[in-house]
Design a protein around this motif. Structure first.
Motif, PDB file in Angstrom:
ATOM      1  N   GLU A  76      11.431   3.990   5.020  1.00 61.60           N
ATOM      2  CA  GLU A  76      12.145   2.825   4.743  1.00 61.60           C
ATOM      3  C   GLU A  76      12.457   2.259   3.238  1.00 61.60           C
ATOM      4  N   GLN A  77      11.251   2.237   2.440  1.00 60.87           N
ATOM      5  CA  GLN A  77      11.454   2.109   1.339  1.00 60.87           C
ATOM      6  C   GLN A  77      12.657   2.949   0.143  1.00 60.87           C
ATOM      7  N   LEU A  78      12.111   4.312   0.360  1.00 59.11           N
ATOM      8  CA  LEU A  78      13.364   4.950  -0.080  1.00 59.11           C
ATOM      9  C   LEU A  78      14.739   4.837   0.330  1.00 59.11           C
ATOM     10  N   SER A  79      14.944   4.672   1.664  1.00 55.17           N
ATOM     11  CA  SER A  79      16.379   4.425   1.972  1.00 55.17           C
ATOM     12  C   SER A  79      17.026   3.164   1.108  1.00 55.17           C
ATOM     13  N   ILE A  80      16.059   2.056   0.761  1.00 48.65           N
ATOM     14  CA  ILE A  80      16.794   0.988   0.099  1.00 48.65           C
ATOM     15  C   ILE A  80      16.682   1.646  -1.610  1.00 48.65           C
ATOM     16  N   GLY A  81      15.334   1.949  -2.000  1.00 46.94           N
ATOM     17  CA  GLY A  81      14.975   2.111  -3.251  1.00 46.94           C
ATOM     18  C   GLY A  81      15.691   3.149  -3.758  1.00 46.94           C
ATOM     19  N   VAL A  82      16.153   4.534  -3.307  1.00 51.52           N
ATOM     20  CA  VAL A  82      17.023   5.880  -4.016  1.00 51.52           C
ATOM     21  C   VAL A  82      18.049   5.222  -4.361  1.00 51.52           C
ATOM     22  N   PRO A  83      19.085   4.503  -3.493  1.00 54.03           N
ATOM     23  CA  PRO A  83      20.373   4.141  -3.866  1.00 54.03           C
ATOM     24  C   PRO A  83      20.214   3.090  -5.032  1.00 54.03           C
TER      25      PRO A  83
ATOM     26  N   ASN B 136       0.717  -1.224   0.000  1.00 54.93           N
ATOM     27  CA  ASN B 136       0.051   0.114   0.101  1.00 54.93           C
ATOM     28  C   ASN B 136       0.996   1.171  -0.018  1.00 54.93           C
ATOM     29  N   GLN B 137       1.689   1.375   0.905  1.00 56.33           N
ATOM     30  CA  GLN B 137       2.611   2.476   0.884  1.00 56.33           C
ATOM     31  C   GLN B 137       3.457   2.635  -0.489  1.00 56.33           C
ATOM     32  N   ALA B 138       3.932   1.560  -0.874  1.00 54.77           N
ATOM     33  CA  ALA B 138       4.858   1.585  -2.309  1.00 54.77           C
ATOM     34  C   ALA B 138       3.802   2.084  -3.319  1.00 54.77           C
ATOM     35  N   ILE B 139       2.677   1.892  -3.385  1.00 59.67           N
ATOM     36  CA  ILE B 139       1.655   2.340  -4.421  1.00 59.67           C
ATOM     37  C   ILE B 139       1.437   3.816  -4.200  1.00 59.67           C
ATOM     38  N   TYR B 140       1.147   4.089  -2.979  1.00 57.69           N
ATOM     39  CA  TYR B 140       1.243   5.711  -2.757  1.00 57.69           C
ATOM     40  C   TYR B 140       2.383   6.283  -3.205  1.00 57.69           C
ATOM     41  N   LEU B 141       3.615   5.897  -2.863  1.00 53.30           N
ATOM     42  CA  LEU B 141       4.836   6.526  -3.431  1.00 53.30           C
ATOM     43  C   LEU B 141       5.014   6.303  -4.940  1.00 53.30           C
ATOM     44  N   ALA B 142       4.571   5.297  -5.587  1.00 53.76           N
ATOM     45  CA  ALA B 142       4.423   5.364  -6.983  1.00 53.76           C
ATOM     46  C   ALA B 142       3.647   6.379  -7.574  1.00 53.76           C
ATOM     47  N   ILE B 143       2.616   6.716  -7.008  1.00 56.87           N
ATOM     48  CA  ILE B 143       1.741   7.667  -7.701  1.00 56.87           C
ATOM     49  C   ILE B 143       2.431   9.305  -7.515  1.00 56.87           C
TER      50      ILE B 143
END
Length: 453
Positions: free
Chosen positions: A240-247, A92-99
């Protein structure tokens, strides 16, 4: 997913995950492949326009997709720790972030598109095709990013065949829409290369709709109540997602952007023929690269699951198996490309000068295949360890402080011309592979000591 006991069982599990990922990646690449081939049949200007448009979109797409890739190790680790109840919240949080990211990409792209194309100064017809190709493609950006979240949700649980089915189902739609919009068949407007953008954007909506349909139809997915129960947006979860996903995203961006920068520099420094020939080599090389990229994605799943379950010996076995496979496959592909390079180029264009130059550029592309296979697999392993920050700096140095500058200097101050830029790519990929190898050796030792204590 399960923890395989023997090397034979590990190979079976790895292949079970790999082949659907491979078919999925090849199917996705087929969309770009079809765009390029069909546009090339319209004319060299259309091919060059699509090349420039694709070169601007590709690093953005791959970089953002890298941010979404954080979902895979997050889910793999949660499963390895038997924390299945966390999965719905992660998605759910990843979908929000994707939008949110999709909206930002559209807005920023709208502001920067004209200035960037004006700086490049392509021929007027090429400029027009590139601009409107991207405008057409933009209609599908948000559904594409949401679909990538869902794909990583399936893959992180080892359900890679679901992603395969969705993508295979979408490919005929992409071909049909290209046929209608590029050539103006059955009363549709004849848009040339621009039509490829609208066809691809519409296909991204098809992919999302198929995803949503399966979410409500498959029992294995219905249990997570996606698109039924929604958590409140959480800045902590995004962090949490961005700390992994951005790099991860930046690492992929730095790698993919070198190919885009090469295309942009060639468009500024050389002729439309050179741009078209360069796009042919990039298009086919990208198709071949889907094999080691798929291996890397499968490695992230099995290594992440093993590390999450504190099975470091298994993670090491998967690493050796996967990386060596990627190198071997690209070695075979390089041999094929060497003997059939001009025949491959003729698939894309009927312009003899374009085919001849592309055949020559293929010789340089052949040289970096082994390095590309190695660095891709090693990245996949490191993501399985959730080690992403140091690889980011390795990619930055390899591609942007070594590869691009050296390539530019060779292209500008020597007689090798556009070949110099491709030599720079070779140097960048090789440097990255060496850096990732040393980083993996280090992080593996660190994890082993932590487990022993």
């Amino acid at each position: 997913m399960y923890h395989a006991a023997t090397l034979k069982d590990k190979l079976k599990l790895f292949l079970k995950l790999l082949w659907p990922i491979l078919i999925t990646q090849v199917s996705l690449a087929m969309m770009s492949f079809v765009d390029t081939i069909m546009s090339g049949r319209v004319g060299t200007s259309d091919l060059a326009g699509v090349a420039i448009g694709a070169s601007l979109w590709s690093p953005v797409f791959t970089g953002v997709n890298g941010v979404m890739l954080a979902v895979t190790p997050l889910i793999a680790h949660a499963l390895g720790k038997r924390e299945k109840d966390r999965i719905q919240g992660i998605i759910n949080q990843a979908i929000y972030l994707a939008i949110i990211i999709g909206v930002l990409v559209i807005l920023i792209g709208g502001l920067l598109l004209n200035p960037v194309l004006n700086w490049m100064q392509p021929e007027e017809s090429v400029h027009f095709v590139a601009k409107h190709y991207l405008i057409g493609l933009s209609i599908g950006i948000i559904p594409l990013f949401i679909s990538n979240v869902l794909r990583n949700f399936y893959d992180g649980q080892g359900m890679t065949r679901i992603s395969m089915f969705i993508t295979i189902s979408a490919v005929p739609f992409n071909f049909l829409l290209n046929y209608l919009f590029i050539f103006g068949n059955f009363g549709f407007p004849q848009l040339g290369g621009i039509g490829a953008g609208y066809a691809t954007g519409a296909t991204y909506w098809v992919i999302l709709l198929i995803n949503i349909l399966l979410i409500f139809k498959l029992d294995a997915i219905k249990q997570f109540k996606l698109f039924v129960q929604w958590n409140k947006p959480s800045l902590t979860a995004w962090q949490e997602q961005l700390s992994i996903g951005v790099p991860i995203g930046l690492t992929i961006f730095f790698e993919s952007s070198i190919f885009s920068v090469v295309t942009l520099l060639i468009s500024v420094m050389f002729s439309t023929t050179a741009v078209a020939a360069n796009q042919i080599v990039i298009s086919f090389s990208s198709m071949v690269f889907m094999m080691p990229l798929s291996i890397a994605m499968a490695l992230t799943i099995v290594v992440g699951y093993s590390v999450g379950g504190d099975r470091l010996a298994a993670a090491k076995q998967y690493s050796i198996l996967g990386v060596s496979s990627g190198i071997g496959i690209l070695g075979i592909a390089a041999t094929f490309m060497f003997f059939f390079r001009e025949q491959i180029a003729s698939w894309y264009s009927t312009d003899a000068s374009v085919v001849e130059l592309a055949g020559q550029l293929f010789l340089i592309a052949i040289l970096y295949q082994l390095s590309d296979g190695a660095q891709s697999g090693l990245q996949g392993v490191l993501r399985g360890y959730k080690d992403v920050k140091i690889p980011f700096f390795i990619s930055l140095i390899s591609y942007w402080l070594l590869g691009i500058p050296i390539g530019y200097l060779l292209a500008t101050f020597t007689a090798v011309g556009p070949f110099g830029l491709w030599i720079g790519i070779l140097i960048g990929l090789t440097s990255a592979a060496v850096g990732f190898l040393f980083r993996l050796r280090f992080i593996s030792r660190v994890k082993t000591k932590q487990l022993q204590t």
